[in-house]
Write a protein that holds these residues in place. Structure first.
Motif, PDB file in Angstrom:
ATOM      1  N   ARG A 153      19.160  73.537  27.244  1.00 10.27           N
ATOM      2  CA  ARG A 153      19.461  72.671  28.387  1.00 10.27           C
ATOM      3  C   ARG A 153      20.565  73.234  29.278  1.00 10.27           C
ATOM      4  NH1 ARG A 153      19.263  66.330  26.483  1.00 10.27           N
ATOM      5  NH2 ARG A 153      17.192  66.362  25.511  1.00 10.27           N
ATOM      6  N   LEU A 154      21.022  74.430  28.974  1.00 10.59           N
ATOM      7  CA  LEU A 154      22.155  75.000  29.698  1.00 10.59           C
ATOM      8  C   LEU A 154      21.748  76.155  30.608  1.00 10.59           C
ATOM      9  CD1 LEU A 154      24.683  75.122  26.690  1.00 10.59           C
ATOM     10  CD2 LEU A 154      24.408  73.308  28.398  1.00 10.59           C
ATOM     11  N   SER A 155      20.481  76.235  30.958  1.00 13.26           N
ATOM     12  CA  SER A 155      19.964  77.379  31.710  1.00 13.26           C
ATOM     13  C   SER A 155      20.556  77.512  33.111  1.00 13.26           C
ATOM     14  CB  SER A 155      18.439  77.288  31.804  1.00 13.26           C
ATOM     15  OG  SER A 155      18.043  76.083  32.449  1.00 13.26           O
ATOM     16  N   GLU A 156      21.105  76.433  33.666  1.00 13.09           N
ATOM     17  CA  GLU A 156      21.653  76.503  35.019  1.00 13.09           C
ATOM     18  C   GLU A 156      23.033  77.173  35.067  1.00 13.09           C
ATOM     19  OE1 GLU A 156      23.372  72.468  36.455  1.00 13.09           O
ATOM     20  OE2 GLU A 156      21.838  71.943  34.967  1.00 13.09           O
ATOM     21  N   PHE A 157      23.598  77.444  33.892  1.00 13.86           N
ATOM     22  CA  PHE A 157      24.919  78.057  33.839  1.00 13.86           C
ATOM     23  C   PHE A 157      24.812  79.541  33.483  1.00 13.86           C
ATOM     24  CE2 PHE A 157      25.464  73.558  32.800  1.00 13.86           C
ATOM     25  CZ  PHE A 157      26.383  73.194  33.785  1.00 13.86           C
ATOM     26  N   ASP A 158      25.666  80.351  34.114  1.00 16.07           N
ATOM     27  CA  ASP A 158      25.645  81.798  33.875  1.00 16.07           C
ATOM     28  C   ASP A 158      26.098  82.147  32.463  1.00 16.07           C
ATOM     29  OD1 ASP A 158      24.800  82.257  36.498  1.00 16.07           O
ATOM     30  OD2 ASP A 158      26.854  82.322  37.256  1.00 16.07           O
ATOM     31  N   ARG A 169      28.907  70.825  35.961  1.00 21.00           N
ATOM     32  CA  ARG A 169      28.322  71.067  37.274  1.00 21.00           C
ATOM     33  C   ARG A 169      29.371  70.975  38.384  1.00 21.00           C
ATOM     34  NH1 ARG A 169      22.844  67.371  36.474  1.00 21.00           N
ATOM     35  NH2 ARG A 169      21.482  69.048  35.681  1.00 21.00           N
ATOM     36  N   LEU A 170      30.227  69.967  38.300  1.00 19.02           N
ATOM     37  CA  LEU A 170      31.264  69.790  39.324  1.00 19.02           C
ATOM     38  C   LEU A 170      32.250  70.959  39.325  1.00 19.02           C
ATOM     39  CD1 LEU A 170      32.169  65.986  39.195  1.00 19.02           C
ATOM     40  CD2 LEU A 170      31.176  67.229  41.113  1.00 19.02           C
ATOM     41  N   LEU A 171      32.652  71.392  38.144  1.00 18.56           N
ATOM     42  CA  LEU A 171      33.571  72.523  38.056  1.00 18.56           C
ATOM     43  C   LEU A 171      32.944  73.780  38.651  1.00 18.56           C
ATOM     44  CD1 LEU A 171      35.021  71.974  34.465  1.00 18.56           C
ATOM     45  CD2 LEU A 171      36.221  71.628  36.633  1.00 18.56           C
ATOM     46  N   LYS A 172      31.679  73.990  38.354  1.00 18.68           N
ATOM     47  CA  LYS A 172      30.974  75.146  38.905  1.00 18.68           C
ATOM     48  C   LYS A 172      30.926  75.075  40.425  1.00 18.68           C
ATOM     49  CE  LYS A 172      26.600  77.687  38.613  1.00 18.68           C
ATOM     50  NZ  LYS A 172      25.243  77.716  38.021  1.00 18.68           N
ATOM     51  N   GLN A 173      30.653  73.884  40.965  1.00 20.35           N
ATOM     52  CA  GLN A 173      30.627  73.704  42.418  1.00 20.35           C
ATOM     53  C   GLN A 173      31.981  73.989  43.055  1.00 20.35           C
ATOM     54  OE1 GLN A 173      29.172  69.714  43.149  1.00 20.35           O
ATOM     55  NE2 GLN A 173      27.247  70.096  42.071  1.00 20.35           N
ATOM     56  N   SER A 217      24.212  67.360  28.365  1.00 20.89           N
ATOM     57  CA  SER A 217      23.753  66.083  28.910  1.00 20.89           C
ATOM     58  C   SER A 217      24.950  65.204  29.243  1.00 20.89           C
ATOM     59  CB  SER A 217      22.834  65.355  27.907  1.00 20.89           C
ATOM     60  OG  SER A 217      23.553  65.039  26.722  1.00 20.89           O
ATOM     61  N   GLY A 218      24.677  64.066  29.857  1.00 15.55           N
ATOM     62  CA  GLY A 218      25.690  63.052  30.080  1.00 15.55           C
ATOM     63  C   GLY A 218      26.883  63.508  30.882  1.00 15.55           C
ATOM     64  N   ILE A 219      28.054  63.026  30.500  1.00 14.28           N
ATOM     65  CA  ILE A 219      29.284  63.323  31.230  1.00 14.28           C
ATOM     66  C   ILE A 219      29.618  64.808  31.180  1.00 14.28           C
ATOM     67  CG2 ILE A 219      31.746  62.810  31.398  1.00 14.28           C
ATOM     68  CD1 ILE A 219      31.166  60.128  30.025  1.00 14.28           C
ATOM     69  N   GLY A 220      29.423  65.431  30.028  1.00 16.04           N
ATOM     70  CA  GLY A 220      29.735  66.846  29.895  1.00 16.04           C
ATOM     71  C   GLY A 220      28.972  67.699  30.887  1.00 16.04           C
ATOM     72  N   MET A 249      29.308  46.114  31.849  1.00 15.13           N
ATOM     73  CA  MET A 249      30.018  46.879  32.871  1.00 15.13           C
ATOM     74  C   MET A 249      29.772  48.386  32.756  1.00 15.13           C
ATOM     75  SD  MET A 249      33.604  44.795  33.395  1.00 15.13           S
ATOM     76  CE  MET A 249      34.362  45.339  31.888  1.00 15.13           C
ATOM     77  N   LEU A 250      28.496  48.771  32.718  1.00 14.10           N
ATOM     78  CA  LEU A 250      28.154  50.178  32.578  1.00 14.10           C
ATOM     79  C   LEU A 250      28.615  50.985  33.790  1.00 14.10           C
ATOM     80  CD1 LEU A 250      24.568  50.164  31.016  1.00 14.10           C
ATOM     81  CD2 LEU A 250      26.674  50.973  29.973  1.00 14.10           C
ATOM     82  N   LEU A 251      29.131  52.184  33.536  1.00 16.03           N
ATOM     83  CA  LEU A 251      29.598  53.076  34.580  1.00 16.03           C
ATOM     84  C   LEU A 251      28.571  54.168  34.841  1.00 16.03           C
ATOM     85  CD1 LEU A 251      33.253  53.563  33.280  1.00 16.03           C
ATOM     86  CD2 LEU A 251      32.476  51.928  35.003  1.00 16.03           C
ATOM     87  N   ASP A 252      28.517  54.637  36.072  1.00 17.86           N
ATOM     88  CA  ASP A 252      27.624  55.736  36.438  1.00 17.86           C
ATOM     89  C   ASP A 252      28.246  57.064  36.015  1.00 17.86           C
ATOM     90  OD1 ASP A 252      25.287  56.823  38.181  1.00 17.86           O
ATOM     91  OD2 ASP A 252      27.060  57.867  38.950  1.00 17.86           O
ATOM     92  N   LYS A 253      27.478  57.913  35.359  1.00 22.60           N
ATOM     93  CA  LYS A 253      28.026  59.146  34.800  1.00 22.60           C
ATOM     94  C   LYS A 253      28.522  60.113  35.879  1.00 22.60           C
ATOM     95  CE  LYS A 253      23.437  61.292  34.360  1.00 22.60           C
ATOM     96  NZ  LYS A 253      22.423  61.825  33.404  1.00 22.60           N
ATOM     97  N   THR A 254      27.887  60.120  37.054  1.00 24.40           N
ATOM     98  CA  THR A 254      28.337  61.005  38.134  1.00 24.40           C
ATOM     99  C   THR A 254      29.681  60.551  38.680  1.00 24.40           C
ATOM    100  OG1 THR A 254      26.036  61.483  38.717  1.00 24.40           O
ATOM    101  CG2 THR A 254      27.722  62.030  40.348  1.00 24.40           C
ATOM    102  N   ASP A 255      29.845  59.246  38.856  1.00 22.91           N
ATOM    103  CA  ASP A 255      31.131  58.711  39.317  1.00 22.91           C
ATOM    104  C   ASP A 255      32.225  58.991  38.299  1.00 22.91           C
ATOM    105  OD1 ASP A 255      29.911  57.736  41.598  1.00 22.91           O
ATOM    106  OD2 ASP A 255      29.623  55.717  40.774  1.00 22.91           O
ATOM    107  N   VAL A 256      31.892  58.843  37.026  1.00 22.19           N
ATOM    108  CA  VAL A 256      32.863  59.111  35.967  1.00 22.19           C
ATOM    109  C   VAL A 256      33.269  60.577  35.974  1.00 22.19           C
ATOM    110  CG1 VAL A 256      33.172  59.227  33.459  1.00 22.19           C
ATOM    111  CG2 VAL A 256      32.141  57.203  34.500  1.00 22.19           C
ATOM    112  N   ALA A 257      32.303  61.471  36.157  1.00 25.77           N
ATOM    113  CA  ALA A 257      32.594  62.906  36.180  1.00 25.77           C
ATOM    114  C   ALA A 257      33.533  63.255  37.334  1.00 25.77           C
ATOM    115  CB  ALA A 257      31.304  63.707  36.295  1.00 25.77           C
ATOM    116  N   ARG A 258      33.315  62.649  38.498  1.00 26.91           N
ATOM    117  CA  ARG A 258      34.207  62.901  39.640  1.00 26.91           C
ATOM    118  C   ARG A 258      35.627  62.455  39.338  1.00 26.91           C
ATOM    119  NH1 ARG A 258      29.973  60.414  42.906  1.00 26.91           N
ATOM    120  NH2 ARG A 258      28.623  62.011  43.801  1.00 26.91           N
TER     121      ARG A 258
END
Length: 259
Positions: free
Chosen positions: A56-61, A38-42, A30-33, A203-212
Motif C-alpha cells: 500500500r506504500l507504492s506512492e512513496f519513493d 502524504r502531507l509531508l511529501k507535499q 492507511s488512515g491518519i498515518g 463526534m467522529l473526526l475526518d482523517k484528512t482534517d486530523v492530518a492537517r
C-alpha cells in the motif's frame, strides 16, 4: 514570556523546520498515518513510509515493511533512516484498539503488545538514533482515551495512558541530557478510519482534517495536542470527574462523550 522571547523562539522553530526534511512515518499504509505521510511529501519532505502492508506504500519513493511487534523492527527502522539519509522527524501512527466489554484475552494482549511493547521499541529506537545524530523530533499518535480508564476498552485506554506518560518522561530525560530532541503527543478523539471497525463512536473526526492539524502541530512544536475543540472540552470535563464517581459509571462511549 516577553514578546521578543516569543519572536526568537518562533524564528528558531522556522529555522529548525527549514533544515528538517527527512521524515519516517510508521503505520503509513492507511488512515491518519497515510494522510500525514502524504502531507509531508507535499511539503517537500523526503518521506520513508513504513507499515506491515508494504504493497500500500507504492506512492512513496522510500518504503519498508516494518511490523512494530517484530523484534527486528528497530534495526529495520535504522536501515530506513540510513536509506533516506537521516531521520529528522519520527512519526508513530501504528496502533490497534477495539472495544472489549467481554474482556477477551486475545484482544487485550494484542493491544498491549502493539501499543505498549511495539510503541516502546520504535520510539526508543528513534530516541537513541536522534541522541546520536544531533537531535530531531518525535511525534506520536496516542489518544484522548488515555485521559481516564474507559470501561468499554480497558487495554486500549491503559496503553494510551502509558504512551502519554512515556513521551512526557522522554521529554524530561532529553532536557536533562540537553539533547536537541522535540516531542509532540497527538491525542485525537475518534477518527473515521478502518481501525474503529463497525463499533459506534460519537463526534467522529475526518482523517484528512486530523492530518492537517497534526502537521501544523509538529511545525509549531506543540508538546501536547488534543484534536479537536470538542474533544478538548470533553477531556477537560473528564479530568474533573472524581474517581469515586467515575468508577461507578456504567455508560457507553457515546454517553461518556456527552458529559
Amino acid at each position: 514570556m516577553h514578546t521578543l522571547e516569543k519572536s526568537s523562539i518562533f524564528a528558531l522553530n522556522i529555522l529548525f523546520y527549514t533544515m528538517m526534511k527527512k521524515a519516517i512515518v510508521i503505520g503509513a499504509s492507511s488512515g491518519i498515518g497515510l494522510e500525514v505521510a502524504r502531507l509531508l511529501k507535499q511539503k517537500g519532505w523526503t518521506v520513508g513510509a513504513a507499515a506491515r502492508r508494504v504493497e500500500r506504500l507504492s506512492e512513496f519513493d522510500y518504503a519498508a515493511q516494518i511490523d512494530v511487534n517484530d523484534e527486528d523492527a528497530g534495526r529495520q527502522l535504522i536501515e530506513l533512516a540510513e536509506k533516506i539519509g537521516g531521520m529528522d522527524l519520527y512519526f508513530h501512527a501504528s496502533g490497534i484498539g477495539r472495544q472489549n466489554r467481554e474482556l477477551q484475552e486475545d484482544i487485550e494482549l494484542q493491544t498491549v503488545q502493539t501499543n505498549g511493547m511495539g510503541f516502546t521499541r520504535m520510539v526508543g529506537t528513534a530516541y537513541r538514533y536522534m541522541a546520536e545524530h544531533d537531535g530531531g523530533h518525535i511525534a506520536v499518535i496516542s489518544s484522548i482515551a488515555g485521559t481516564k480508564g474507559l470501561g468499554p476498552a480497558p487495554s486500549y485506554s491503559a496503553t494510551k495512558a502509558f504512551q502519554n506518560t512515556y513521551i512526557q518522561s522522554l521529554e524530561q530525560l532529553a532536557n536533562a541530557r540537553r539533547l536537541n530532541i522535540r516531542f509532540t503527543d497527538i491525542r485525537p478523539g475518534f477518527v473515521a478510519t478502518d481501525l474503529l471497525g463497525d463499533d459506534p463512536y460519537p463526534m467522529l473526526l475526518d482523517k484528512t482534517d486530523v492530518a492537517r492539524d497534526i502537521v501544523s502541530s509538529i511545525e509549531k512544536c506543540r508538546h501536547v495536542r488534543i484534536i479537536d475543540w470538542r474533544w478538548r472540552a470533553v477531556t477537560w470535563f473528564w479530568r474533573r470527574i472524581p474517581r469515586f464517581v467515575w468508577r461507578r459509571l456504567s455508560l457507553s462511549l457515546a454517553v461518556l462523550a456527552s458529559l
